[in-house]
Design a protein around this motif. Structure first.
Motif, PDB file in Angstrom:
ATOM      1  N   UNK A   1       0.891  -0.963  -0.069  1.00  0.00           N
ATOM      2  CA  UNK A   1      -0.063   0.201  -0.063  1.00  0.00           C
ATOM      3  C   UNK A   1       0.903   1.336  -0.030  1.00  0.00           C
ATOM      4  N   UNK A   2       0.343   2.199  -0.515  1.00  0.00           N
ATOM      5  CA  UNK A   2       1.122   3.683  -0.433  1.00  0.00           C
ATOM      6  C   UNK A   2       1.129   4.374   0.721  1.00  0.00           C
ATOM      7  N   UNK A   3       1.755   5.524   0.874  1.00  0.00           N
ATOM      8  CA  UNK A   3       1.705   6.017   2.205  1.00  0.00           C
ATOM      9  C   UNK A   3       0.346   6.672   2.422  1.00  0.00           C
ATOM     10  N   UNK A   4      -0.265   7.112   1.499  1.00  0.00           N
ATOM     11  CA  UNK A   4      -1.609   7.825   1.890  1.00  0.00           C
ATOM     12  C   UNK A   4      -2.656   6.696   2.226  1.00  0.00           C
ATOM     13  N   UNK A   5      -2.504   5.578   1.889  1.00  0.00           N
ATOM     14  CA  UNK A   5      -3.494   4.433   2.341  1.00  0.00           C
ATOM     15  C   UNK A   5      -3.010   4.074   3.678  1.00  0.00           C
ATOM     16  N   UNK A   6      -1.839   4.155   3.927  1.00  0.00           N
ATOM     17  CA  UNK A   6      -1.471   3.558   5.296  1.00  0.00           C
ATOM     18  C   UNK A   6      -1.425   4.679   6.464  1.00  0.00           C
ATOM     19  N   UNK A   7      -1.479   5.934   5.843  1.00  0.00           N
ATOM     20  CA  UNK A   7      -1.832   7.043   6.651  1.00  0.00           C
ATOM     21  C   UNK A   7      -3.350   7.110   7.143  1.00  0.00           C
ATOM     22  N   UNK A   8      -4.108   7.011   5.997  1.00  0.00           N
ATOM     23  CA  UNK A   8      -5.454   6.917   6.109  1.00  0.00           C
ATOM     24  C   UNK A   8      -5.870   5.681   7.392  1.00  0.00           C
ATOM     25  N   UNK A   9      -5.546   4.500   7.047  1.00  0.00           N
ATOM     26  CA  UNK A   9      -5.689   3.390   7.868  1.00  0.00           C
ATOM     27  C   UNK A   9      -5.140   3.415   9.201  1.00  0.00           C
ATOM     28  N   UNK A  10      -4.061   4.060   9.440  1.00  0.00           N
ATOM     29  CA  UNK A  10      -3.442   3.976  10.762  1.00  0.00           C
ATOM     30  C   UNK A  10      -4.023   5.537  11.711  1.00  0.00           C
TER      31      UNK A  10
END
Length: 134
Positions: A1-10
């Protein structure tokens, strides 16, 4: 996953994720040909672990020392670190209880002063009561 997805999920800012990566807490990061970061699914679990550990009082340096390399197990070190953290929390609780008792004593001393007496008159007595208990 890209950093945007990871930021959103975390629930963390992308800059915080990059900071954790720079600190060596997240090391399963792949770089795409365009330079973008690609995070393994485990990165979300690591971020959740970091957040939980920080809430429990662990510093990033302590976490970094405890994070196992892939395939490595640090069970005994982890148990020892957790036990040390519990001891630190217990010491803080004891200090807080002592501080609370001192403040309650000061409140009682202030309340015991006759109404209308200037604060400066009772100040020495209140300060003396704090020194005696310390």
């Amino acid at each position: 996953m890209n950093i945007g997805e990871l930021a959103k999920q975390s629930g963390l800012a992308a800059s915080r994720i990059r900071f954790y990566e720079a600190q060596g807490l997240i090391n399963q990061v792949e770089r795409m040909p365009n330079g973008y970061r690609r995070y393994a699914p485990e990165a979300l679990q690591i971020l959740q672990l970091i957040q939980s550990a920080q809430q429990a009082g662990f510093s990033l340096q302590e976490l970094k020392a405890l994070m196992p390399a892939p395939g490595e197990h640090k069970r005994e070190e982890l148990i020892a670190a957790l036990e040390r953290k519990v001891a630190q929390i217990e010491a803080m609780q004891a200090q807080l209880a002592h501080n609370k008792a001192q403040l309650l004593s000061v409140i009682d001393a202030v309340r015991a002063q006759p109404e209308g007496v200037p604060c400066s008159a009772g100040q020495k007595q209140v300060l003396a009561s704090i020194k005696i208990q310390a």
